[in-house]
Enzyme design. Sequence first.
Site, mmCIF file in Angstrom:
data_model
loop_
_atom_site.group_PDB
_atom_site.id
_atom_site.type_symbol
_atom_site.label_atom_id
_atom_site.label_comp_id
_atom_site.label_asym_id
_atom_site.label_seq_id
_atom_site.Cartn_x
_atom_site.Cartn_y
_atom_site.Cartn_z
ATOM 1 N N ARG A 160 0.823 -1.212 0.000
ATOM 2 C CA ARG A 160 0.000 0.000 0.000
ATOM 3 C C ARG A 160 0.854 1.257 0.000
ATOM 4 O O ARG A 160 0.329 2.368 -0.019
ATOM 5 C CB ARG A 160 -0.913 0.012 1.228
ATOM 6 C CG ARG A 160 -2.048 -0.972 1.109
ATOM 7 C CD ARG A 160 -3.031 -0.794 2.240
ATOM 8 N NE ARG A 160 -4.145 -1.703 2.070
ATOM 9 C CZ ARG A 160 -4.908 -2.151 3.055
ATOM 10 N NH1 ARG A 160 -4.675 -1.750 4.288
ATOM 11 N NH2 ARG A 160 -5.905 -2.971 2.822
ATOM 12 N N CYS A 219 -26.672 -1.601 6.343
ATOM 13 C CA CYS A 219 -26.601 -3.062 6.276
ATOM 14 C C CYS A 219 -27.980 -3.708 6.453
ATOM 15 O O CYS A 219 -28.582 -3.645 7.530
ATOM 16 C CB CYS A 219 -25.640 -3.569 7.343
ATOM 17 S SG CYS A 219 -25.502 -5.351 7.322
ATOM 18 N N GLU A 244 -1.581 -8.955 -5.019
ATOM 19 C CA GLU A 244 -2.913 -9.531 -5.251
ATOM 20 C C GLU A 244 -2.835 -11.033 -5.528
ATOM 21 O O GLU A 244 -3.677 -11.798 -5.077
ATOM 22 C CB GLU A 244 -3.615 -8.819 -6.418
ATOM 23 C CG GLU A 244 -4.090 -7.419 -6.079
ATOM 24 C CD GLU A 244 -5.115 -7.407 -4.952
ATOM 25 O OE1 GLU A 244 -5.813 -8.415 -4.755
ATOM 26 O OE2 GLU A 244 -5.202 -6.389 -4.245
HETATM 27 S S1 SF4 Z 1 -20.084 -5.746 10.231
HETATM 28 FE FE1 SF4 Z 1 -21.017 -6.645 8.411
HETATM 29 S S2 SF4 Z 1 -22.925 -7.519 9.133
HETATM 30 FE FE2 SF4 Z 1 -22.257 -6.043 10.663
HETATM 31 S S3 SF4 Z 1 -23.197 -4.120 10.121
HETATM 32 FE FE3 SF4 Z 1 -21.208 -4.137 9.133
HETATM 33 S S4 SF4 Z 1 -21.619 -4.931 7.098
HETATM 34 FE FE4 SF4 Z 1 -23.359 -5.465 8.366
#
Ligand code: SF4
Length: 372
Positions: free
Chosen positions: A40, A223, A52
């Site tokens: 990086r 999420c 990669e």
């Molecule tokens: S850690 Fe994963 S499951 Fe938990 S809120 Fe974040 S994206 Fe969603």
Amino acid sequence: MLRSLAKTPRCDPFSAASLRSLRRRLITWYRRHRRDLPWRRTSDPYCVWISEIMLQQTQVVTVVPYFERFVASFPNVQALAAADEHEVLRHWEGLGYYRRARQLHRAAQQIVERHGGQFPHDRDDVLQLAGIGRYTAGAILSIALDQPEAILEANTVRLHSRLLGSQENPASRSAQDRLWQFAAKLLPKRGAGELNQALMEVGSLVCTPKAPRCGDCPLAEWCQARALGLEGVIPRLAKKIPATSVREAAAVVWRGQQVLVRLHPTGERWAGLWDFPRFPVETESPRLVADELARCVTDQTGLRIVVGEPLATIKHTVTRFRITLDVYHARRTGGRQLSASGELRWLRPAELADVALSTTGRKIARLISQGV
Ligand code: SF4
């Protein structure tokens, strides 16, 4: 009341305005929490490419020292292309999945032949290189060249499945299409490389396979899995095929102070690596194993041997095979002479440090160096 609200998904969590906010939140988190990793510190496509490939199927912490040694020995495409394949494999020894190293070497030669030693900038050209698929091409082009290319690998498959609240098996064709579309939708016009790295970093550090740290997650607001209380069950992976147990035997054949090693030819599991002669065996009986081992060594090498004391039993896993390898000392009693440059060689234990050995071959080499 609060709980039921928390379980209600937002109406369009991924509208254009909401995505702008998501990107801002993600990049702010990434700049604060990102790990300082050697690849990086540069935007050289060569270094990004090497990292990669090494990171496929392998953890970051394992890759770091390999990456540093590799780029110190092969600092650019030209150096890698000109290297002997055995040298490349020697630098890869212990990382596993050796096909990656052979393809990396081949791709370096292709870059020299087709692109004058410059890593190509065109996606189709990159995809023509050995060992580079859609994910790797997207990662190199976005991270090193800031092209708006999406990526999807293990961490982002899990992260995106949870963000979308997708209960499909992520390996299915329809889920893959949906995940790639989502990965593309997340991209900004500029800064795709940083965003891709940020997504992978959240997947790796926060949205972990088991017990995701939702309380620390910069994307929790978006999420859907969390909103539905499904973060513990998404992604819904297909059941793993159980490992198959396999028994093998290997011989450390001594001729005076030297031991016999064999180069795995093209087409074998560890092509390009040296090893002690080893074979699948049907029995666990030490006497029958010894007979079978002696016969196999003679068939394969033209040498006659007597098998002696057991040296070690090594257990290891290769893809879905759980291998129990019984290793025996043996002594040459006759048979043909070997040429000094062929695929069978006599080496002193100290000389084994100079050749690329399979992982179990290296373990055996250490044992005999210690006088076991
Ligand atoms: S850690 Fe994963 S499951 Fe938990 S809120 Fe974040 S994206 Fe969603």
